[in-house]
Write an enzyme that holds these catalytic residues in place. Structure first.
Site, mmCIF file in Angstrom:
data_model
loop_
_atom_site.group_PDB
_atom_site.id
_atom_site.type_symbol
_atom_site.label_atom_id
_atom_site.label_comp_id
_atom_site.label_asym_id
_atom_site.label_seq_id
_atom_site.Cartn_x
_atom_site.Cartn_y
_atom_site.Cartn_z
ATOM 1 C CB CYS A 2 24.655 15.069 -1.040
ATOM 2 S SG CYS A 2 23.934 15.317 -2.788
HETATM 3 N N1 LIG Z 1 24.191 12.390 -3.557
HETATM 4 C C1 LIG Z 1 22.932 12.494 -3.237
HETATM 5 O O1 LIG Z 1 22.773 12.557 -2.060
HETATM 6 C C2 LIG Z 1 21.956 12.996 -4.162
HETATM 7 C C3 LIG Z 1 20.750 13.744 -3.406
HETATM 8 C C4 LIG Z 1 19.613 13.423 -4.677
HETATM 9 N N2 LIG Z 1 19.185 12.106 -4.842
HETATM 10 C C5 LIG Z 1 19.949 14.165 -5.957
HETATM 11 O O2 LIG Z 1 20.263 13.400 -6.859
HETATM 12 O O3 LIG Z 1 19.651 15.244 -5.865
#
Ligand SMILES: NC(=O)CC[C@H](N)C(=O)O
Length: 298
Positions: A2
Site C-alpha cells: 500500500c
Molecule cells: N496493504 C495494505 O496496507 C492494506 C491496508 C488494509 N489492510 C486494506 O486491506 O485495505
C-alpha cells in the site's frame, strides 16, 4: 504494501500546484498498490466550492442531470452533480448533514465515501495514476491532499474498499498495514451504534477515530487511543479540516517518511515520492518514531 502520500501546504502560493504535486507523488507509489486508489483534496474551488457542502458517493446509478433535479427538488436548494466515474460528487449550499440526509434518502443503495465543507473524496479501481488523471487530479488546487494506492489484505479489491476511509466530516484516513483485532473492535463499535459500509479493517480504524472526534476528543488523543485499542501493523495518515497527522504502530515495520519545510509538510511511504517536491534539498526529513503521534495544524 500500500502506498501513502500526503501534502499539507503552508505556503499559499503553492495551492494552485497541489494536484500536480500530489499526482507526481502518487505516481511513485503505483507499484505499492496498482489495482485501486483513492484521494482526498481539501480546498479545490471546483470540487469544494466555498459556501457549499459536498458529498461523494459510489454507485449513484442515475444520470447526473436527473439526480441534480431530484435532489434540488427535495432540498429546495440548487444541487450540482459532478461525475468522476465511478465517483459522483454532489454539492449544495446547505449544511453538510442536510445534504447527507437528502443523498441517503434519494440514493439508499449508494455508498457514501466522503463529505464535508472543504474536502472531496474520489475513489476507483484500476491503475492509480490513470485514475488520478481521469479524475482531473493534476489540475486540482487546494491546501491539503492525501492519496493512497491499495494492495488489499482484508477485503476485496473494490472501489469502496480502497482508501481513504472518510467517515466523519472533512476527515480522511489512509492506512498501510493490517489491524489484527479489527473484528473485535468492529463488534464493540457496532454495539455502540456505529454502522459500517465494508468488511475492511481500515474502515474500523477510521470509524473509531471519527467517533472519538465526534465526542470532542482531539486528533492527537484519538490516535493515542487507537494505539491502545488496535493491534497489528499500521502507518496511518489522518487529515481533518485543519490538521494532518501521522502515527505508526509500536514495531513500525510499515515504512513512512516525512519532509518538512516552511512551505509544506509532506508524508509518503517511501522517499522517492517526495524527491520531486520543490525545496526538498532543504527539507527536514525524518522517519516518524514508533507510537509517536505527529500532528500539524493549519
Ligand atoms: N496493504 C495494505 O496496507 C492494506 C491496508 C488494509 N489492510 C486494506 O486491506 O485495505
Amino acid at each position: 504494501m500500500c502506498g501513502i502520500v500526503g501534502l499539507h501546504l503552508r505556503e499559499p502560493s503553492l495551492y494552485p500546484r497541489l494536484g500536480e504535486l500530489l499526482t507526481g507523488m502518487l505516481g511513485e507509489m503505483v507499484d505499492r498498490g496498482p489495482d485501486s486508489a483513492g484521494m482526498a483534496i481539501y480546498g479545490d474551488p471546483t470540487w469544494s466550492p466555498a459556501g457549499h457542502s459536498s458529498v461523494s458517493v459510489l454507485g449513484a446509478g442515475s444520470d447526473a442531470v436527473f439526480l441534480a433535479d431530484s435532489l434540488t427538488e427535495s432540498l429546495g436548494a440548487a444541487v450540482t452533480v459532478l461525475e468522476a466515474d465511478p465517483t459522483t460528487v454532489i454539492h449544495a449550499a446547505v449544511p453538510t448533514d442536510v445534504l447527507l440526509a437528502a443523498v441517503r434518502e434519494t440514493l439508499p443503495a449508494a455508498v457514501i465515501i466522503g463529505f464535508g465543507e472543504d474536502v472531496t473524496v474520489l475513489k476507483g479501481m484500476g491503475n492509480p495514476l490513470e485514475l488520478a488523471r481521469g479524475f482531473g487530479l493534476p489540475s486540482a488546487s487546494g491546501w491539503q491532499g492525501v492519496a493512497h494506492t491499495r494492495m488489499a489484505t482484508e477485503s476485496a479489491v473494490t472501489a469502496a474498499g480502497s482508501h481513504p476511509f472518510a467517515v466523519g466530516p472533512d476527515q480522511c484516513l489512509v492506512h498501510n498495514g493490517s489491524f489484527s483485532n479489527h473484528l473485535t473492535m468492529k463488534r464493540e463499535l457496532e454495539s455502540e451504534g456505529v454502522v459500517f459500509d465494508s468488511e475492511n479493517d481500515t474502515e474500523v480504524g477510521a470509524r473509531f477515530v471519527a467517533k472519538q472526534l465526534s465526542e470532542g476528543v482531539d486528533l492527537e488523543k484519538a490516535l493515542r487511543l487507537l494505539g491502545e485499542r488496535f493491534d497489528g501493523f499500521y502507518t496511518l495518515l489522518v487529515s481533518t479540516s485543519d490538521s494532518f497527522a501521522v502515527v505508526r504502530d509500536p514495531i513500525a515495520c510499515k515504512p513512512a517518511i516525512v519532509a518538512e519545510t516552511d512551505q509544506y509538510v509532506a508524508m509518503a511511504s517511501e522517499y522517492r515520492a517526495l524527491a520531486g517536491l520543490p525545496g526538498i534539498d532543504q527539507a527536514h526529513i525524518f522517519e516518524p518514531e514508533p507510537e509517536e503521534v505527529y500532528v500539524w495544524h493549519r
